[in-house]
Design an enzyme around this catalytic site. Sequence first.
Site, PDB file in Angstrom:
ATOM      1  N   HIS A 178      -8.142  -5.057  -0.116  1.00  0.00           N
ATOM      2  CA  HIS A 178      -7.005  -4.431   0.335  1.00  0.00           C
ATOM      3  C   HIS A 178      -6.491  -4.799   1.732  1.00  0.00           C
ATOM      4  O   HIS A 178      -7.353  -4.388   2.659  1.00  0.00           O
ATOM      5  CB  HIS A 178      -7.279  -2.796   0.150  1.00  0.00           C
ATOM      6  CG  HIS A 178      -6.147  -1.843   0.326  1.00  0.00           C
ATOM      7  ND1 HIS A 178      -5.068  -2.026  -0.428  1.00  0.00           N
ATOM      8  CD2 HIS A 178      -5.586  -1.243   1.581  1.00  0.00           C
ATOM      9  CE1 HIS A 178      -4.194  -0.985   0.129  1.00  0.00           C
ATOM     10  NE2 HIS A 178      -4.436  -0.714   1.235  1.00  0.00           N
ATOM     11  N   SER A 227       0.593  -1.113  -0.148  1.00  0.00           N
ATOM     12  CA  SER A 227      -0.134  -0.011   0.007  1.00  0.00           C
ATOM     13  C   SER A 227       0.787   1.411  -0.165  1.00  0.00           C
ATOM     14  O   SER A 227       1.522   1.457  -0.906  1.00  0.00           O
ATOM     15  CB  SER A 227      -1.171  -0.005   1.065  1.00  0.00           C
ATOM     16  OG  SER A 227      -1.972   0.842   1.139  1.00  0.00           O
ATOM     17  N   ASP A 261     -10.050  -4.660  -4.582  1.00  0.00           N
ATOM     18  CA  ASP A 261      -9.460  -3.746  -3.548  1.00  0.00           C
ATOM     19  C   ASP A 261     -10.327  -2.645  -3.715  1.00  0.00           C
ATOM     20  O   ASP A 261     -10.409  -1.959  -4.778  1.00  0.00           O
ATOM     21  CB  ASP A 261      -7.975  -3.586  -3.993  1.00  0.00           C
ATOM     22  CG  ASP A 261      -7.198  -2.726  -3.073  1.00  0.00           C
ATOM     23  OD1 ASP A 261      -7.913  -1.812  -2.339  1.00  0.00           O
ATOM     24  OD2 ASP A 261      -6.018  -2.602  -2.791  1.00  0.00           O
TER      25      ASP A 261
END
Length: 245
Positions: A211, A122, A177
């Site tokens: 995610h 990320s 995600d």
Amino acid sequence: MCGNNMSVPLLSEAVTVPGTEKETAVVIFLHGLGDTGHGWADTMTSIRLPYIKYICPHAPRIPVTLNMKMTMPSWFDLTGLSPESPEDEAGIKRAAENIKAIIDHEVKNGIPSSRIILGGFSQGGALSLYTSLTSQQHLAGVVGLSCWLPLHKTFPQAASGSGNKDTPILQCHGEMDPMIPVQFGAMTAEKLKTIISPQNVTFRTYPGLMHSSCPQFQTLLKVKTAVEDHLVPQSLHCLKVAHCL
């Protein structure tokens, strides 16, 4: 040469997973927003290779605009997660210099930069991409999980002095995600192909994966394979590492 970790602020508090044999390579892995290096150190331990040292630094705690200015671990400030969101240019560049300092420290301690992989998840993956593309040190490879390229509009000019025009970059992204949509990851991969040799950019997507910093077997297997491919001990360069995926 033995450098002093205290001279590199992020390194002095980083979680380090040492090799079980003579260390001939290093993986530096950067966590995501609000996290610490501890979780990813545990993950690296699960896929560790005996000749590699794994370094998982902690981001400084700063107010984050995206999260109502709450103070949390963050490599730089975030105002949004879309390609057109305003970016913290000064904070991104400062964070990149701090990661470059870790790389320089390992090189001074005898690990060639060509035996160092930089990766992250990320926001940490985003910082890994930016750092590698603006670093003069030639790295073995870069891994970005569920991430994007910060300050993308400044490239390819920002990479004019990069030592990583031919360095392989692996991107892995979940197709479900909701925070960093897979389309954003695909756009990043296409942008990377305009900055470095296109054949060195690999973009993998994973159906059903959201995610999350929760390790996914296929993703980790791909990361481990990438590490094995690019950090095989120098005495074993004659051996071909088979791809798992």
